[in-house]
Design a protein around this motif. Structure first.
Motif, short mmCIF file in Angstrom:
data_model
loop_
_atom_site.label_atom_id
_atom_site.label_comp_id
_atom_site.label_asym_id
_atom_site.label_seq_id
_atom_site.Cartn_x
_atom_site.Cartn_y
_atom_site.Cartn_z
N VAL A 1 4.27 -34.46 20.77
CA VAL A 1 4.28 -34.29 19.31
C VAL A 1 5.52 -33.50 18.87
N PRO A 2 5.74 -32.27 19.37
CA PRO A 2 6.99 -31.60 19.01
C PRO A 2 8.22 -32.31 19.54
N ALA A 3 8.09 -33.05 20.63
CA ALA A 3 9.23 -33.80 21.16
C ALA A 3 9.71 -34.83 20.15
N ALA A 4 8.79 -35.48 19.46
CA ALA A 4 9.17 -36.48 18.47
C ALA A 4 9.94 -35.84 17.32
N LEU A 5 9.58 -34.62 16.95
CA LEU A 5 10.30 -33.92 15.89
C LEU A 5 11.70 -33.54 16.34
N HIS A 6 11.81 -33.03 17.56
CA HIS A 6 13.15 -32.76 18.10
C HIS A 6 14.00 -34.03 18.08
N ALA A 7 13.40 -35.13 18.50
CA ALA A 7 14.15 -36.39 18.58
C ALA A 7 14.68 -36.79 17.21
N TRP A 8 13.90 -36.58 16.16
CA TRP A 8 14.39 -36.91 14.83
C TRP A 8 15.49 -35.94 14.39
N LEU A 9 15.29 -34.67 14.66
CA LEU A 9 16.27 -33.66 14.23
C LEU A 9 17.64 -33.89 14.85
N VAL A 10 17.68 -34.39 16.09
CA VAL A 10 18.97 -34.62 16.73
C VAL A 10 19.42 -36.08 16.64
N GLY A 11 18.71 -36.86 15.83
CA GLY A 11 19.08 -38.25 15.65
C GLY A 11 20.07 -38.44 14.52
N GLU A 12 20.68 -39.61 14.49
CA GLU A 12 21.72 -39.89 13.51
C GLU A 12 21.17 -39.94 12.08
N SER A 13 19.88 -40.24 11.92
CA SER A 13 19.32 -40.34 10.57
C SER A 13 19.15 -38.99 9.90
N ASN A 14 19.18 -37.91 10.66
CA ASN A 14 19.10 -36.58 10.06
C ASN A 14 20.49 -36.14 9.62
N THR A 15 20.78 -36.37 8.36
CA THR A 15 22.13 -36.07 7.84
C THR A 15 22.20 -34.80 7.01
N HIS A 16 21.06 -34.35 6.43
CA HIS A 16 21.15 -33.27 5.46
C HIS A 16 20.18 -32.11 5.68
N LEU A 17 19.30 -32.17 6.64
CA LEU A 17 18.42 -31.03 6.90
C LEU A 17 19.25 -29.91 7.51
N CYS A 18 19.24 -28.75 6.91
CA CYS A 18 20.14 -27.67 7.31
C CYS A 18 19.43 -26.32 7.34
N GLY A 19 19.36 -25.72 8.52
CA GLY A 19 18.83 -24.37 8.63
C GLY A 19 17.34 -24.24 8.42
N GLN A 20 16.60 -25.31 8.70
CA GLN A 20 15.16 -25.29 8.44
C GLN A 20 14.34 -25.08 9.71
N LEU A 21 13.29 -24.27 9.59
CA LEU A 21 12.27 -24.16 10.63
C LEU A 21 11.13 -25.08 10.20
N VAL A 22 10.99 -26.19 10.90
CA VAL A 22 9.97 -27.18 10.55
C VAL A 22 8.74 -26.94 11.42
N PHE A 23 7.66 -26.52 10.79
CA PHE A 23 6.44 -26.24 11.54
C PHE A 23 5.74 -27.55 11.90
N VAL A 24 5.38 -27.68 13.16
CA VAL A 24 4.54 -28.78 13.63
C VAL A 24 3.38 -28.10 14.36
N ASP A 25 2.39 -27.66 13.56
CA ASP A 25 1.44 -26.66 14.04
C ASP A 25 -0.01 -26.95 13.68
N GLY A 26 -0.30 -28.18 13.27
CA GLY A 26 -1.67 -28.51 12.95
C GLY A 26 -2.23 -27.75 11.75
N GLY A 27 -1.36 -27.11 10.98
CA GLY A 27 -1.81 -26.40 9.79
C GLY A 27 -1.80 -24.89 9.88
N SER A 28 -1.31 -24.32 10.98
CA SER A 28 -1.32 -22.86 11.14
C SER A 28 -0.56 -22.16 10.02
N ASP A 29 0.62 -22.66 9.70
CA ASP A 29 1.42 -22.04 8.66
C ASP A 29 0.68 -22.04 7.32
N VAL A 30 0.04 -23.16 7.01
CA VAL A 30 -0.69 -23.27 5.75
C VAL A 30 -1.85 -22.27 5.70
#
Length: 257
Positions: free
Chosen positions: A220-249
């Motif tokens: 699950v977190p691997a898929a997020l890493h894969a998107w973040l380092v993929g070519e389609s990620n052009t503008h996300l900058c300096g973000q901590l993206v939670f993939v936590d099943g709702g813990s942050d919320v």
């Protein structure tokens, strides 16, 4: 074919990310203590320097992405050396190799533990690039029976480092998106003891609430890493993206706004 460097590639999130990217046809240069293309100890200055030299040699001097994932969750000073100083050295050391890529990307593994209690003195010593001081402070925390704050402190420091650098000339100015993921509880060797029994899992999820599907697999977190380092990620900058099943919320609610 894109070339991606992944630290902590022998197990857990790092291994899952490497497997996903390789299945997509990308070249992965794995970094770990064992079972990797580059075998180094990121807890040491020499190991960090060797990482850069070996990756330069294997890649021919240009890479497309870095996933700074290697980490420990043990309540000792060693966790400080790997989680913060090893990760920062990885990103800073490999950044020059990213510049030659047409679509350079960088991602790091933080944690939802950034929402937990941490030691501000340890965080500030790490951010001041004072490794001896940070290790000394971690030793004090262990002596004071506050060793459980070491892991969260390293992730807070690493996330603050990312936020401070992501929009600078070296990163955003060079066209390199720098971001982080914040996983909740992931079923990996790192968490095996904490999730070994139903009682242990229930106790852990009391501290780390995950109302959406509960404990996740490393894919699950691997898929997020894969998107973040993929070519389609052009503008996300300096973000901590939670993939936590709702813990942050659950823990923060609307406090961020």
């Amino acid at each position: 074919m894109r070339t991606v460097v992944i630290t902590g590639s022998a197990s857990g999130i790092g291994r899952a990310t490497a497997e996903l990217l390789r299945a997509r046809g990308e070249r992965v240069i794995g970094v770990d203590l064992h079972d990797a293309e580059v075998e180094v100890d990121l807890a040491t200055v020499g190991g960090r320097a060797s990482l850069v030299e070996q990756v330069r040699a294997l890649s021919g001097g240009t890479i497309d992405a870095v996933v700074a994932n290697a980490g420990l969750a043990i309540p000792t000073p060693l966790t400080v050396s790997v989680n913060y100083f090893g990760a920062v050295a990885t990103l800073e050391g490999l950044r020059p190799l990213l510049v030659g890529s047409p679509a350079p990307r960088a991602s790091l593994t933080s944690s939802m533990a950034t929402l937990m209690a941490h030691d501000e003195e340890l965080v500030e010593r790490a951010l001041a690039d004072d490794e001896p001081g940070a290790l000394a402070r971690a030793t004090v925390l262990v002596e004071q029976d506050k060793g459980d704050q070491i892991y969260s402190s390293t992730k807070v420091a690493l996330t603050r480092w990312m936020r401070r650098h992501a929009a600078t000339a070296d990163w955003a100015g060079a066209g390199i998106p720098l971001n982080a993921i914040g996983p909740g509880v992931v079923a990996t060797p790192m968490t095996a003891e904490m999730t070994a029994t139903a009682e242990a899992r229930e106790q852990l999820l009391t501290l780390v609430p995950m109302p959406l599907h509960g404990i996740m697999g490393p894919e699950v977190p691997a898929a997020l890493h894969a998107w973040l380092v993929g070519e389609s990620n052009t503008h996300l900058c300096g973000q901590l993206v939670f993939v936590d099943g709702g813990s942050d919320v659950v823990l923060r609610g609307e406090s961020g706004w």
